[in-house]
Design a protein around this motif. Structure first.
Motif, PDB file in Angstrom:
ATOM      1  N   THR A  20       0.823  -1.227   0.000  1.00 55.20           N
ATOM      2  CA  THR A  20       0.000   0.000   0.000  1.00 55.20           C
ATOM      3  C   THR A  20       0.848   1.265   0.000  1.00 55.20           C
ATOM      4  O   THR A  20       0.383   2.314   0.420  1.00 55.20           O
ATOM      5  CB  THR A  20      -0.916   0.009   1.239  1.00 55.20           C
ATOM      6  OG1 THR A  20      -0.107   0.091   2.420  1.00 55.20           O
ATOM      7  CG2 THR A  20      -1.780  -1.240   1.309  1.00 55.20           C
ATOM      8  N   TRP A  23      -0.801   4.255  -1.549  1.00 59.01           N
ATOM      9  CA  TRP A  23      -2.124   4.665  -1.090  1.00 59.01           C
ATOM     10  C   TRP A  23      -2.038   6.012  -0.368  1.00 59.01           C
ATOM     11  O   TRP A  23      -1.156   6.233   0.470  1.00 59.01           O
ATOM     12  CB  TRP A  23      -2.705   3.622  -0.139  1.00 59.01           C
ATOM     13  CG  TRP A  23      -3.112   2.341  -0.817  1.00 59.01           C
ATOM     14  CD1 TRP A  23      -2.721   1.880  -2.041  1.00 59.01           C
ATOM     15  CD2 TRP A  23      -3.992   1.337  -0.285  1.00 59.01           C
ATOM     16  NE1 TRP A  23      -3.286   0.655  -2.304  1.00 59.01           N
ATOM     17  CE2 TRP A  23      -4.078   0.307  -1.249  1.00 59.01           C
ATOM     18  CE3 TRP A  23      -4.698   1.214   0.903  1.00 59.01           C
ATOM     19  CZ2 TRP A  23      -4.844  -0.833  -1.054  1.00 59.01           C
ATOM     20  CZ3 TRP A  23      -5.465   0.062   1.105  1.00 59.01           C
ATOM     21  CH2 TRP A  23      -5.546  -0.942   0.129  1.00 59.01           C
ATOM     22  N   THR A  49       1.433  -2.421   5.040  1.00 59.57           N
ATOM     23  CA  THR A  49       1.408  -0.965   5.040  1.00 59.57           C
ATOM     24  C   THR A  49       2.503  -0.459   5.974  1.00 59.57           C
ATOM     25  O   THR A  49       3.362  -1.223   6.420  1.00 59.57           O
ATOM     26  CB  THR A  49       0.008  -0.441   5.431  1.00 59.57           C
ATOM     27  OG1 THR A  49      -0.052   0.967   5.195  1.00 59.57           O
ATOM     28  CG2 THR A  49      -0.338  -0.761   6.873  1.00 59.57           C
ATOM     29  N   TYR A  53       3.516   5.674   5.072  1.00 60.29           N
ATOM     30  CA  TYR A  53       3.002   5.663   3.702  1.00 60.29           C
ATOM     31  C   TYR A  53       1.914   6.727   3.544  1.00 60.29           C
ATOM     32  O   TYR A  53       0.919   6.724   4.278  1.00 60.29           O
ATOM     33  CB  TYR A  53       2.441   4.292   3.338  1.00 60.29           C
ATOM     34  CG  TYR A  53       3.477   3.201   3.188  1.00 60.29           C
ATOM     35  CD1 TYR A  53       4.837   3.485   3.152  1.00 60.29           C
ATOM     36  CD2 TYR A  53       3.090   1.868   3.082  1.00 60.29           C
ATOM     37  CE1 TYR A  53       5.775   2.473   3.013  1.00 60.29           C
ATOM     38  CE2 TYR A  53       4.022   0.849   2.939  1.00 60.29           C
ATOM     39  CZ  TYR A  53       5.366   1.154   2.905  1.00 60.29           C
ATOM     40  OH  TYR A  53       6.286   0.142   2.777  1.00 60.29           O
ATOM     41  N   ALA A  58      -2.226   6.066   4.072  1.00 63.10           N
ATOM     42  CA  ALA A  58      -2.444   4.669   3.680  1.00 63.10           C
ATOM     43  C   ALA A  58      -3.128   3.896   4.795  1.00 63.10           C
ATOM     44  O   ALA A  58      -4.074   3.134   4.550  1.00 63.10           O
ATOM     45  CB  ALA A  58      -1.118   4.013   3.317  1.00 63.10           C
ATOM     46  N   GLU A  59      -2.680   4.088   6.020  1.00 61.99           N
ATOM     47  CA  GLU A  59      -3.319   3.396   7.141  1.00 61.99           C
ATOM     48  C   GLU A  59      -4.745   3.902   7.351  1.00 61.99           C
ATOM     49  O   GLU A  59      -5.648   3.103   7.654  1.00 61.99           O
ATOM     50  CB  GLU A  59      -2.504   3.597   8.412  1.00 61.99           C
ATOM     51  CG  GLU A  59      -1.191   2.820   8.421  1.00 61.99           C
ATOM     52  CD  GLU A  59      -0.422   2.950   9.725  1.00 61.99           C
ATOM     53  OE1 GLU A  59       0.318   2.019  10.079  1.00 61.99           O
ATOM     54  OE2 GLU A  59      -0.569   4.008  10.404  1.00 61.99           O
ATOM     55  N   SER A  79       2.015  -3.754   9.533  1.00 58.79           N
ATOM     56  CA  SER A  79       2.463  -2.373   9.406  1.00 58.79           C
ATOM     57  C   SER A  79       3.879  -2.255   9.941  1.00 58.79           C
ATOM     58  O   SER A  79       4.497  -3.245  10.345  1.00 58.79           O
ATOM     59  CB  SER A  79       1.508  -1.406  10.119  1.00 58.79           C
ATOM     60  OG  SER A  79       1.790  -0.069   9.734  1.00 58.79           O
TER      61      SER A  79
END
Length: 318
Positions: A20, A23, A49, A53, A58-59, A79
């Protein structure tokens, strides 16, 4: 999708992981949702993730998708922490920062635990025993189920694994993320042997050689490609040389013979390397991701694997 054990643990994960990294930056919430849908429908479970990010976006996007459409219990959620790109201290593996970063990740993701929490990078300013003590606290508190490292060298991986194995009750390392592809085989020298000895599962990042192994750069640099952007030109440019071009041509020859894409050949090669559990694949759109997922049924013939091994070997004869 086939499931594999994550290292020497009882945790089973899909043999491809959904990355991700884009993202919240290159990939918006709608495209992210479409990616997650096609990935889970194909049997994928491992989602990777990191707290940095998209600056945390993203998270947040993933957390929103978990509340809207995906059963959290069906996913293996991974993560990372340590990196601080907008801070004078670029890498911070101190106990205080790690545990604060973990709590912030859980809040953004809307969950009370991570299946896998990874140390994103080595921090030479923090004693390793302090860093690993924070890992043990995270596990004993129930906020983390399994732990891993990312971008560690061979000796760093071995040192961390040995420390955790030295005393009963410490949490063993389950995984290690490292760049690994036909264009980047340096991990085979020390990192992969260290992981094999310690029972650590390998999660390759950039398994498509930063996109070069897809063949998109065979005729030049497309205007809409990463190599054409100021943000990623140096990242991709590392593999736009004559040696890499020879490997890409060998992949193209293999793909023509098998009737599949160069992407499929490259991804199947790294997915089935010894010690590898799940390459982390990223995409800007669901359509791009589907191409990677279509490799599930592909197993490279031994003679093609041997030819690719030879042409891409980091140690060349003569």
């Amino acid at each position: 999708m086939e499931l594999r054990s994550l290292g020497r643990t009882g945790l089973m994960v899909s043999r491809l992981a959904l990355g991700t990294m884009t993202w919240g930056s290159d990939t918006g919430a709608d495209d992210a949702g479409a990616q997650l849908k096609v990935f889970t429908e194909a049997g994928g479970t491992l989602i990777d993730t990191a707290n940095v990010y998209g600056g945390g976006a993203a998270e947040r996007i993933l957390g929103q998708l978990l509340t809207e459409s995906i059963d959290r219990a069906e996913l293996v959620l991974a993560s990372k922490a340590v990196a601080r790109p907008d801070h004078p201290r670029r890498f911070d593996a101190s106990r205080g920062h790690l545990l604060s970063a973990l709590d912030a990740s859980l809040a953004r993701l809307g969950t009370d635990y991570l299946d896998l929490w990874q140390l994103h990078a080595w921090d030479d300013r923090t004693p390793l025993e302090e860093t690993l003590a924070a890992v043990d606290i995270a596990v004993s508190s129930g906020r983390v189920r399994y732990v891993g490292v990312s971008n560690y060298s061979g000796w760093q991986t071995a040192k961390a694994a040995t420390w955790q194995a030295a005393w009963p009750g410490r949490t063993p390392l389950a995984s290690a993320q490292v760049e690994y592809s036909l264009l980047a085989r340096g991990a085979e020298t020390e990192v992969l042997p260290a992981c094999g000895d310690a029972g650590i599962g390998v999660l390759p990042w950039s398994p498509l050689g930063r996109g070069v192994l897809t063949g998109k750069y065979r005729g030049g640099v497309p205007a809409d490609s990463r190599a054409a952007s100021s943000r990623f030109d140096r990242f991709v440019g590392r593999f736009l040389d004559d040696h890499s071009a020879g490997i890409v041509e060998a992949v193209a020859t293999a793909s023509d013979g098998l009737g599949v894409s160069p992407l499929a050949v490259s991804l199947a090669w790294v997915r089935d390397r010894p010690g590898v559990v799940a390459p982390v694949v990223g995409a800007r759109t669901a359509g791009q991701l589907v191409v990677s997922l279509d490799t599930e049924e592909l197993t490279l013939p031994a003679e093609i694997t041997a030819a690719l091994d030879d042409v891409s070997s980091p140690v060349r004869a003569g």
